[in-house]
Design an enzyme around this catalytic site. Structure first.
Site, PDB file in Angstrom:
ATOM      1  CB  SER A 101      40.789 -49.428 -38.532  1.00  0.00           C
ATOM      2  OG  SER A 101      41.057 -50.743 -38.144  1.00  0.00           O
ATOM      3  CG  ASP A 240      43.773 -53.510 -39.042  1.00  0.00           C
ATOM      4  OD1 ASP A 240      44.881 -53.730 -38.530  1.00  0.00           O
ATOM      5  OD2 ASP A 240      42.836 -52.995 -38.413  1.00  0.00           O
ATOM      6  CG  ASP A 242      44.581 -49.265 -37.023  1.00  0.00           C
ATOM      7  OD1 ASP A 242      44.259 -50.393 -37.445  1.00  0.00           O
ATOM      8  OD2 ASP A 242      44.049 -48.734 -36.034  1.00  0.00           O
TER       9      ASP A 242
END
Length: 444
Positions: A101, A240, A242
């Site tokens: 992430s 972000d 992902d």
């Protein structure tokens, strides 16, 4: 060894804490737990973000799944919500996303979805962990029983077509700068926004495996704020690594956080009749200003523990249609089973286009109260948080604030920290109370 699964999957420094061997064990265990009840040959969707270690971990995950007799549908580099969507769309028994992430590039993680693209509850995670770290052996498939691997060449197109169905209003005339964090959104986010009619200026959209989240994206907004002002754009959107979260920047370069985004979407969905029971679901970390704005708008606000998985549980429990976090995870269950940053961006811009109002004006329905957060390192976070001395100090601070603020004290989900948060109409008062509480926590 501590619990493998944290608030969002298994995460750690790649090749040290999260090794290829561990990734293989987790994938094989997930196949055992989630695919064992399937009749016939089970399949799993596997995707990743572009960080370099993802190549190694993807190979290990694929090996773990196929060694358990599960066929793999490899969708390549795509956002986490795309993997969740495709898990349902392709009728897979499970989905695996390899991503850390917003974490720095050296970290990586494994997120697992059950059939339908749903996040796992604690009980299922515990079962997977038990199989992964246990010593029980089972007969491994051989010959034709070993899983096969197929690349899903149209995976991105399928996801983009899905996003198009969620568009509430064409975006013609809007100019947006999108910061892709050199991550999984780099190709699909600009494409989705352009297909919806927006004029798109993409920045930080050249992933090389090493630059993901590097001074960019939703955790570093400076370059986006500068670009929005320089280009005279209507807004900026930051994803972000992902792309499961989205933060925004208005035309003047000011932050529009997850709470403000939820305010804009909740009011819009209330007006169109899409907001079931006029209810929004958010976590305890959302600003008191969100509570006030929702109350004034006649919208109920249900709070959950921190983590979008708990927001999802709250949404499912009540059949609600909007929830999210201050950090920019926003969930719209009508269109997805998890937070989707690109979907959030489309819906936010759709509201701007529909009303003809700038994002700063729409977001002004909420006033963010000053918030002070102090992290206190302790030896036993749960014992300290439950200490009578600490609880008495919290009660005293709450009496001082009355209905003009709030106190939240909670153990960290990942570290030996107690987080002390105080909100008040006056920043100096919030800081004084937070410092006093933090001192009490540290002394216990």
């Amino acid at each position: 060894m501590g619990r493998l699964f944290g608030t969002d999957g298994v995460r750690g420094l790649a090749n040290t804490e999260l090794t290829a061997e561990l990734a293989l064990q987790i994938a094989s265990a997930a196949a055992t737990v989630l695919a064992s009840a399937d009749s016939g040959r089970a399949t799993a969707v596997v995707g990743r973000d572009p960080r370099a270690s993802g190549e190694m971990l993807e190979a290990a995950v694929v090996a773990g799944l196929t060694s358990a007799g599960v066929d793999v549908l490899n969708v390549g580099v795509l956002p986490t919500p795309a993997v969740a969507y495709l898990t349902a769309e392709l009728d897979a028994a499970l989905g695996v996303m390899i991503s850390a992430s917003h974490n720095p590039m050296p970290d990586n993680g494994i997120k697992i979805f059950a059939a339908g693209g749903h996040k796992l509850d604690d009980e299922v995670e515990d079962r997977i962990e038990s199989v992964a770290v246990g010593t029980t052996t089972k007969r491994a498939p051989t010959g034709a029983g070993i899983g096969r691997v197929r690349v899903v060449s149209d995976a991105a197109d399928r996801y983009l077509q899905h996003l198009a169905t969620a568009l509430s209003h064409r975006l013609d005339g809007l100019t947006v700068v999108v910061d892709c964090a050199h991550g999984a959104a780099s190709a699909v986010a600009p494409t989705a926004y352009r297909a919806a009619g927006a004029n798109v200026i993409a920045i930080n959209a050249q992933p090389d495996g090493l630059n993901i989240n590097d001074n960019c994206g939703s955790t570093h907004l400076e370059s986006l704020q500068k670009a929005v002002v320089e280009h005279g754009a209507d807004l900026g959107l930051a994803h972000d690594g992902d792309a499961d979260r989205c933060l925004a920047v208005d035309a003047g370069g000011s932050l529009v956080d997850g709470d403000a985004i939820m305010t804009v979407l909740a009011l819009g969905m209330r007006d169109t009749g899409e907001l079931v029971d006029n209810t929004l679901v958010a976590t305890v970390m959302s600003n008191l200003g969100l509570h006030i704005a929702m109350r004034e708008a006649g919208i109920s606000l249900i709070t959950t523990a921190v983590g979008d998985r708990y927001v999802l549980e709250g949404l499912r429990a009540g059949g609600f249609t909007l929830g999210g976090e201050q950090s920019g995870h926003v969930v719209l269950p009508a269109f997805g089973t998890t937070g989707d940053g690109i979907l959030t961006g489309l819906r936010l811009m759709g509201r701007m286009a529909q009303t003809g109002r700038p994002i700063a004006e729409l977001a002004s329905a909420m006033t963010t109260l000053p918030q002070v957060l102090v992290n206190v390192r302790v030896a036993d976070k749960r014992a300290v948080a439950a200490s009578p001395v600490v609880l008495d100090a919290v009660a005293a601070a709450e009496r001082t604030l009355g209905d003009q603020g709030r106190v939240l004290l909670r153990p960290s989900g990942t570290e030996q920290l107690v987080r002390v948060m105080v909100e008040a109409a006056d920043l100096d008062l919030a800081q004084r109370l937070a410092d006093k509480l933090a001192s009490t926590v540290a002394s216990v």
